[in-house]
Design an enzyme around this catalytic site. Structure first.
Site, PDB file in Angstrom:
ATOM      1  N   TYR A   1       0.834  -1.209   0.000  1.00 21.26           N
ATOM      2  CA  TYR A   1       0.000   0.000   0.000  1.00 21.26           C
ATOM      3  C   TYR A   1       0.872   1.265   0.000  1.00 21.26           C
ATOM      4  CZ  TYR A   1      -3.785   3.062   1.764  1.00 21.26           C
ATOM      5  OH  TYR A   1      -4.717   4.059   1.940  1.00 21.26           O
TER       6      TYR A   1
ATOM      7  N   LYS B   1       0.875   4.076  -2.863  1.00 19.08           N
ATOM      8  CA  LYS B   1       0.424   5.436  -2.564  1.00 19.08           C
ATOM      9  C   LYS B   1       1.511   6.470  -2.838  1.00 19.08           C
ATOM     10  CE  LYS B   1      -3.899   5.121  -1.341  1.00 19.08           C
ATOM     11  NZ  LYS B   1      -4.905   5.418  -2.379  1.00 19.08           N
TER      12      LYS B   1
END
Ligand code: NAI
Length: 307
Positions: free
Chosen positions: A168, A172
């Site tokens: 993640y 991101k």
């Protein structure tokens, strides 16, 4: 005249959480909205056409009379063909497209040393690849109409750091780089691209354990971070009022709005004769060490309660 009167907006992952509030706020500001969502679990397992349709129905019930209208779409952002279909559906329904909000997301948290290739790929596919696919599919429209606005969701898990989120965090931070590149490449076509790093009480962070009194108290404070608090900034960025704002990363937490830093040199050292590993150890590292970043996580940097 409302801020987004006459504009057409596409919001991915708008069947719940932050995306649902984006869709509602954009419609309240006068926009037509394509509500995209595959209706999956936080982990990205299963699908359900219900959430996207429910939000589209809610928008049409509440704002349909004022000229705003919404349609639901259940294509996945995570594949090039289906991402193209999201954009195609919006353009066909509204005759134009002005704003793309890349918001869809899933989590597959695991410590790095245990993370499977499947967990890595699933998260990269929805967040980083999905943001590229949808943005890229909309690019020819934005380029030919010489206007357009991208809003991408990043996270302090990537911008600062977090445990157990290598997939993640990488996605991101990758999205922040993607947004900056789009802002640079499309500036000449008056297309802008910004990131929002939200803090909001959604199902995504609702899995925090609440066994001890301390944990219960912490979670109560986190609930003050309402998902609807992120939407005003998105509506501003989508509007003509935001036309000179591009290439930026904002964070929003309840009633706080932050402009986040972007990487720049902090300090340099120089030796006219060049460096050896020994002189780097004896000279460069001691000189630079005072500026090293500690191994901080998002919650170490945002250490005070949401306001
Ligand atoms: P959420 O889980 O409530 O909403 C995400 C939505 O995306 C879900 O409705 C899901 O069905 C949809 N989705 C998942 N995969 C999809 C796909 N392949 N195609 C289309 N839709 C798909 O989560 P939340 O909290 O509203 O998150 C929204 C965005 O904000 C995400 O990008 C998330 O990473 C980001 N974010 C949220 C934070 C928070 O505090 N809630 C913190 C930092 C970032």
């Amino acid at each position: 005249m409302k801020l987004l009167e006459g504009k057409a907006v596409l919001v991915t992952g708008a069947g719940g959480g932050i995306g649902r509030d984006f869709a509602l706020a954009m419609a309240a500001a006068g926009a037509s909205v394509l509500v995209n969502d595959i209706g999956t679990s936080v982990k990205g397992e299963g699908s359900d056409a219900g959430p996207a349709q429910k939000v589209a129905d809610e928008i049409n019930d509440r704002f349909g009379g004022s000229g705003a209208r919404a349609i639901a779409n259940t294509d996945s952002v995570a594949h090039w063909e289906s991402a193209n279909n999201i954009v195609k559906t919006a353009v066909e329904a509204f005759g134009r497209l002005d704003v793309v909000v890349n918001n869809a997301g899933i989590l597959r948290d695991r410590f790095f040393f245990n993370m499977s290739v499947e967990e890595w790929r699933a998260v990269i596919d929805v967040h980083l690849n999905g943001s590229f696919y949808v943005a890229r599919a909309a690019a020819p429209h934005f380029k030919s109409q010489e206007s357009g606005c991208y809003i991408h969701m990043t996270s302090t898990s990537g911008l600062v750091g977090n445990l157990g989120q290598a997939n993640y965090s990488a996605a991101k931070l990758g999205i922040a780089g993607l947004s900056k590149s789009i802002a640079l490449d499309m500036a000449k076509y008056h297309v802008r691209s910004n990131c929002i790093s939200p803090f909001a009480w959604s199902r995504m962070i609702g899995s925090i354990p609440t066994e001890t009194e301390d944990q219960k108290a912490r979670v109560e404070k986190l609930k003050a971070m309402e998902t609807a608090k992120i939407a005003p900034l998105a509506v501003f960025l989508a509007s003509e009022e935001g036309r000179d704002v591009t290439g930026q990363i904002f964070a929003v937490r309840a009633n706080e709005i932050f402009l986040m830093s972007q990487s720049r040199p902090l300090r340099s050292v120089h030796r006219a004769e060049g460096w050896t590993p020994e002189t780097i150890g004896a000279h460069a590292i001691p000189a630079l060490r005072a500026h090293f970043y500690p191994l901080e996580r998002s919650q170490d940097v945002f250490s005070w309660d949401p306001l």
